[in-house]
Each structure stands twice: as structure tokens, then as C-alpha cells.
Write a protein that holds these residues in place. Sequence first.
Motif, PDB file in Angstrom:
ATOM      1  N   SER A  27      42.672 -35.642 -27.495  1.00  0.00           N
ATOM      2  CA  SER A  27      41.442 -34.866 -27.658  1.00  0.00           C
ATOM      3  C   SER A  27      40.405 -35.291 -26.622  1.00  0.00           C
ATOM      4  O   SER A  27      40.307 -36.476 -26.281  1.00  0.00           O
ATOM      5  N   GLY A  48      38.759 -28.892 -28.829  1.00  0.00           N
ATOM      6  CA  GLY A  48      38.148 -28.647 -30.134  1.00  0.00           C
ATOM      7  C   GLY A  48      36.991 -27.680 -30.071  1.00  0.00           C
ATOM      8  O   GLY A  48      36.054 -27.761 -30.868  1.00  0.00           O
ATOM      9  N   ASP A 106      42.044 -25.942 -29.755  1.00  0.00           N
ATOM     10  CA  ASP A 106      42.120 -26.642 -31.034  1.00  0.00           C
ATOM     11  C   ASP A 106      43.395 -27.466 -31.073  1.00  0.00           C
ATOM     12  O   ASP A 106      44.275 -27.329 -30.211  1.00  0.00           O
ATOM     13  N   ILE A 107      43.506 -28.327 -32.081  1.00  0.00           N
ATOM     14  CA  ILE A 107      44.584 -29.313 -32.076  1.00  0.00           C
ATOM     15  C   ILE A 107      45.950 -28.695 -32.325  1.00  0.00           C
ATOM     16  O   ILE A 107      46.945 -29.082 -31.703  1.00  0.00           O
ATOM     17  N   ASP A 128      42.648 -30.972 -37.572  1.00  0.00           N
ATOM     18  CA  ASP A 128      41.681 -31.720 -36.773  1.00  0.00           C
ATOM     19  C   ASP A 128      40.999 -32.782 -37.627  1.00  0.00           C
ATOM     20  O   ASP A 128      40.829 -33.940 -37.205  1.00  0.00           O
ATOM     21  N   ASN A 179      42.971 -31.342 -25.920  1.00  0.00           N
ATOM     22  CA  ASN A 179      42.370 -30.529 -26.973  1.00  0.00           C
ATOM     23  C   ASN A 179      40.854 -30.657 -26.882  1.00  0.00           C
ATOM     24  O   ASN A 179      40.303 -31.728 -27.099  1.00  0.00           O
TER      25      ASN A 179
END
Length: 428
Positions: A33, A54, A11-12, A368, A52
Motif C-alpha cells: 500500500s 486506496g 483498492d486492495i 483494507d 495500492n
Amino acid sequence: MSKRIGVVADDITGANDIGVMLAKNGLSVSVISLQDHPVPEDFQGCDALVINTGSRLDSAERAAERTREAAVFLRECGCDMIHTKTCSVFRGNVGASFDAVQNVLGVTCSMVVAGFPRNGRTTVEGVHYLNGVPVAETNFAHDPVTPLRFSRLDELIGQQSERPCRSFTAAWLDRPAGEQRAHLEELKREAAYVIFDVRDQEDLKRIASLISEERNICGSSAICEELPVYWGMCRQVQPCPDAAEDGSGTLILAGSLTPQTAAQVAFLEQQGIARQVMAPVRLLVEDERESEVEAAVAFASARLKRGEDVLVYVSRDTAGVRARSSALGITEIEAGRRISLAFEALARRVLERTGLRKYVVAGGETSDAASRGLGVRTMRIWQEIEAGVPLMTAVTHDGHQLLLVLKSGSFGSPAFLRRSADALRGRA
């Protein structure tokens, strides 16, 4: 010996968390990302490449696919080591992500270090703790999306991986270095994952000396605060060149409902910050969400232009959200997605109407969403504000230069959001 470091984060805020551990040792670190289709040029001149994915809330299969794609990219960029970064309490697709990176690298054993003592995460006899409480007995056990059902790290990995785990216990960390190395080699012959106990920062230093030449390290970010010493990569830390007073305010967005973020919101309220509260039950339906977002944008925009800091957050109405989600026939995951859409739209419209450069965001999913709304493509990590949370510069898809602080909901002292807004103004 200098290395090129790759990180696959789920995740970010986790991506930024590990990025600052490397940056505070003087490494140059950039984050992008996976959905933005990174290319090698995005990391030109960087010591550390952070992707990232996500994927924390994905299915195990989808998370493994995204993780594999990121790991292949990092391998092809010439990374000597890849860190598989997960939530520091081991929520999400831990085993699936670990296995995916092992497969890409072709390694038979990876080092697992979940401990982050400066943020209350410790591991003893293979059991993971948050502020002295086994993680499956904390609020994370009731997380509506990724509940923690186990406190043993081997069991958390074993939910999605059949590969054997062994523990490198604290008792071994207290032995002479030669005995530690011999024991580690023995465990590596028996296991796919060696899980290290971590009681304090001194344990992290001992572990770093043991595993600095390993090709795959898994878990939280804290070990990366110590590894650069053994890589010979420590340099003078450079302050963020863009943090300065520009006459505008800072927009602070809080979507997390953790106790830590609640305390940070209360701290700002006590200081009299201009604030707008969005009702989460109204964010579940499109027309009501539009009304809430537009009211918040109008409230924030005028004040930000006058140089005021503005806080926008959602009220803690979990019971109301559950009841309305049930009435609408949607899952809690979908409810969370709809709430995130509000923050995405809010960030986008404030940028469009004000040209604002400074944003502080609390909560992983909220961060995010806000990053999507702002159109962020790449981020450069600068100095640490508090443990695991950096000040960053960002470049959007259309070339805007932004200043950001994105934090996990469960990180930070009560004064953290205030300190972050001050940091974006160039204040110590």
C-alpha cells in the motif's frame, strides 16, 4: 522481450486481482500500500510491482495526487509499462487516475480495456455490461458511495477527464491483424484514450497482441492474463509454499453486502460453520461497536484455537443503517468507515490473542480494514482460487507471516469462501 511491470491500483482487492493475473503466468508479484511508504527493496527480484493507493473513495483531486505519487515511484523503479487498475465496473476516480498516470509517463494515448468476461464484465460498442446488463442499470447504480450513472465507458471517464476517447469496436477485432494495427494507429492520433470492446476471452487475446508494447494500459485486470504471452514472460507457476494444515482454524470476515457475498455466507451457514453476526447499526457508535467487536473476538478465538473455521459478518440492514446514520447526523460514507473500524479491530485482536495465520476477507473496504488491523505491509501473490482472487502470503510490520485471501464483494461463486479456507489449509 521481458519487462518490468508496474501497477497503480485504487483498492486492495483490485491490486490482488491484477496481481494474480500476472502470477498465474509465472511472474513474481508483490503488493504494497502507498500509505506504507514503499521503497525499491520491497520489490527486490519481482517482475511486477503493485501499489495500492486506496483512493477509490477519495475526492478526484486526492485520488489524482495519490495515483501520481505511485506512478512516479514505479517509473523510478524502472517499470517499462504501468497499468492503471480500476474497478472492473468503472466505479471511483477513473478519469482523474487515468490522467495522472498519463501525465507522469508523458504519453499522449493510453489503451483502455475494461472487459473481464470470466467475471461477467463485457464491453460492446463502448457500452459496459455486467452479466449482460448495462452497468448503470445494475445494483452498482445505487451504490451509496460511488454510484454508476453511465454505462458508456467514455462517459464514465469523461466525468473527471476532458481528454478525448475513441472506441476500438468488436467489428475491428474480427478483421485481419494488419488492418487492426492500422486502425489502432489512426485512433491513437485522434484520442487520449482508446477504449476496446471485449466480448470474450478470445477478444482479450487479440487485444493483447495489439497493445503489448504500449506504455500505459488502463482498466480491469483481465488483459494481464493474456499479455505475458506477448511479453515472453510465461513461466512455470509455483504453488504457495506456506499453505498447510497447522491445527488452527481460518477466520472468515464478510463486510460486503453484495448478492455474491450474501450467497457465499449462506453457503457456509448451510454447511453449519460457527458464525457470529454483528449488527451494523450498533457499529456506528463507539461503545456499541466495542461491545459487538469484543463479543465476536471472544466467540472466534476459542473456536479458532480448536481448529474450527469461524465466520463473522454483518447483517443486511441497509435501511436501519440509513436511519441511524441520519439520526446521528453522519453520511453513508462515514457510516461505512465506522463499520470498517469494527473489522479492523476484530482482525487485530484475534491476531493478538491467538497468533492466527489464516484469514479470508470478503469486501474491498473490509479487506483494507482487516489488512490494517493485521498490520500487513507486503503481500506476495500465489495461485488463483477463482477468477481474479489469489491466495497470498503476507508479512506484517512486526514480521509475522500470514496467509490471506482478500476478495472484492462482487467476485466469486457461492462456494468461494469455503474453497478459500480449504486453500489456506493446503487442500486443492
